[in-house]
Design an enzyme around this catalytic site. Sequence first.
Site, mmCIF file in Angstrom:
data_model
loop_
_atom_site.group_PDB
_atom_site.id
_atom_site.type_symbol
_atom_site.label_atom_id
_atom_site.label_comp_id
_atom_site.label_asym_id
_atom_site.label_seq_id
_atom_site.Cartn_x
_atom_site.Cartn_y
_atom_site.Cartn_z
ATOM 1 N N HIS A 19 1.013 -0.992 -0.001
ATOM 2 C CA HIS A 19 0.142 0.006 -0.145
ATOM 3 C C HIS A 19 0.826 1.455 -0.198
ATOM 4 C CE1 HIS A 19 -2.836 2.728 2.026
ATOM 5 N NE2 HIS A 19 -3.998 2.001 1.574
ATOM 6 N N ASP A 52 2.699 -5.127 7.916
ATOM 7 C CA ASP A 52 1.196 -4.415 7.860
ATOM 8 C C ASP A 52 -0.090 -5.321 7.785
ATOM 9 O OD1 ASP A 52 -0.842 -2.922 6.960
ATOM 10 O OD2 ASP A 52 0.085 -2.132 5.352
ATOM 11 N N GLN A 63 -4.890 -5.344 6.233
ATOM 12 C CA GLN A 63 -5.791 -6.126 5.263
ATOM 13 C C GLN A 63 -6.182 -7.507 5.833
ATOM 14 O OE1 GLN A 63 -8.345 -5.043 2.885
ATOM 15 N NE2 GLN A 63 -6.894 -3.785 2.916
ATOM 16 N N LYS A 69 -11.046 -1.497 9.686
ATOM 17 C CA LYS A 69 -11.096 -2.628 8.737
ATOM 18 C C LYS A 69 -11.637 -3.742 9.461
ATOM 19 C CE LYS A 69 -8.288 -0.666 5.359
ATOM 20 N NZ LYS A 69 -7.116 -0.583 4.679
ATOM 21 N N CYS A 80 -4.391 2.387 -3.795
ATOM 22 C CA CYS A 80 -3.234 2.933 -3.108
ATOM 23 C C CYS A 80 -2.263 1.896 -3.439
ATOM 24 C CB CYS A 80 -3.569 3.160 -1.767
ATOM 25 S SG CYS A 80 -4.717 4.304 -1.488
HETATM 26 C C1 PLP Z 1 -5.958 0.528 4.481
HETATM 27 C C2 PLP Z 1 -4.674 0.086 4.527
HETATM 28 C C3 PLP Z 1 -3.509 0.831 4.978
HETATM 29 C C4 PLP Z 1 -3.929 2.041 5.484
HETATM 30 O O1 PLP Z 1 -4.859 2.220 6.478
HETATM 31 P P1 PLP Z 1 -5.372 3.422 7.441
HETATM 32 O O2 PLP Z 1 -6.474 3.330 8.179
HETATM 33 O O3 PLP Z 1 -5.972 4.261 5.951
HETATM 34 O O4 PLP Z 1 -4.147 4.307 7.721
HETATM 35 C C5 PLP Z 1 -2.333 0.385 4.938
HETATM 36 N N1 PLP Z 1 -2.017 -0.774 4.618
HETATM 37 C C6 PLP Z 1 -2.902 -1.754 3.812
HETATM 38 C C7 PLP Z 1 -2.579 -2.860 3.404
HETATM 39 C C8 PLP Z 1 -4.310 -1.464 4.071
HETATM 40 O O5 PLP Z 1 -5.210 -2.079 3.420
#
Ligand code: PLP
Length: 403
Positions: A121, A198, A201, A224, A361
Amino acid sequence: MFPIDKIRADFPILNRKVHGKPLVYFDNGATSQTPQAVIDAIVDYYSNYNANIHRGVHTLSQEATDKYEEARIKIQKHFNAKKAYEIILTAGTTESVNIVASGFSSLLKKGDEVIVSALEHHSNIVPWQMMCEKNGAVLRVIPMDDKGALQMNVFDDLLNENTKIVFCNHVSNALGTINPIEEIIEKAHKVGAYVLIDGAQACPHIKPDVQALDVDFYVASAHKICGPTGVGLLYGKEELLQLLPPYQGGGEMIETVTFEKTTYAGLPHKFEAGTPNICGGIAFGAAIDYMNNIGFDAIATQENELLAYGTEKLQEIDGLRIYGTAKKTAVISFNIEGIHPYDIGSILDKLGIAVRTGHHCAQPIMDFYKIPGTVRASFAFYNTKEEIDVLVAGVKKAKMMLS
Ligand SMILES: *Cc1c(COP(=O)(O)O)cnc(C)c1O
């Protein structure tokens, strides 16, 4: 049997109509919907004990502080962190990544190497690019293949004694690919590099165990995982959080302040300057309770069924290509030959169907496939096969209108 009717009844928004049609919400990868239990936690906070935390001796402040710290412990248990203070409550994944990147900025020097994956992302690319520009470190990229999986043999070649940090998402938001993070962590540790995963997701689908993974940093956003926006977590191993300098100066993050010298508060307050998102943190805890009550095994079973069914039905449409066919979560990213994804998304919206269109993104992935973007349908446990039928009919209609 998955109690789908009961679960859907937990989400008031699923009753609404869009352009006169029942809402079909397939944009869960951007943000998930909010169950009544989480809405109730938010209303309860503002109705009954709204106060600033860690400051007052008065009752409301005590109550708010207790609930906020209880939420931290819920999050700690969910991720299996060793200590509650290893959970830093942040504004979300983006801020969590920036805290780590800006912290390492002062620790890295020219010639050090940082590895990111091609599936990142933008929030996991840009902060490291900014950091490397500042300190002369070199950014290297693990490439992807046609299926949307990382080329792990190239990762092996990239690793060396100069590698200091590896950043990778647990699950790709654009394609849903589940990355082999266990292998990435183990190999990075062998050359002495730290790893940040990260999990933004992954967390809606998978319950990560940060101790079993032996991961150094793990980040995610509440919105999420059925929680509110504007709150998330940074997990870090205690010794690494001690090592990193604070991200912002302000109230709450100090122990003593004089004009000559300020000493910083201990963890987690060192990284929680200013008044935090108190209500958001408490509601994040309620969201974690809600998800665990359903259970992540049940969630995975339901979502895998939706993924298999959706893939089968969409593939029957002539000229439709699905991007990302590696092991993945319930995400279908697709295009129809000769049609711009945005046009499909607009027609679907008129039919009450919410999907995401664009580069998600993750522009480097789109460049890899040489496409401007995709239509992304991302499913949650509260979605149904009937909704997928509505999507498939909608895509067929869009194709007819646009070709
Ligand atoms: C949504 C997302 C982000 C960003 O999350 P925010 O809540 O907008 O800070 C970063 N990495 C991944 C893989 C995402 O799906």
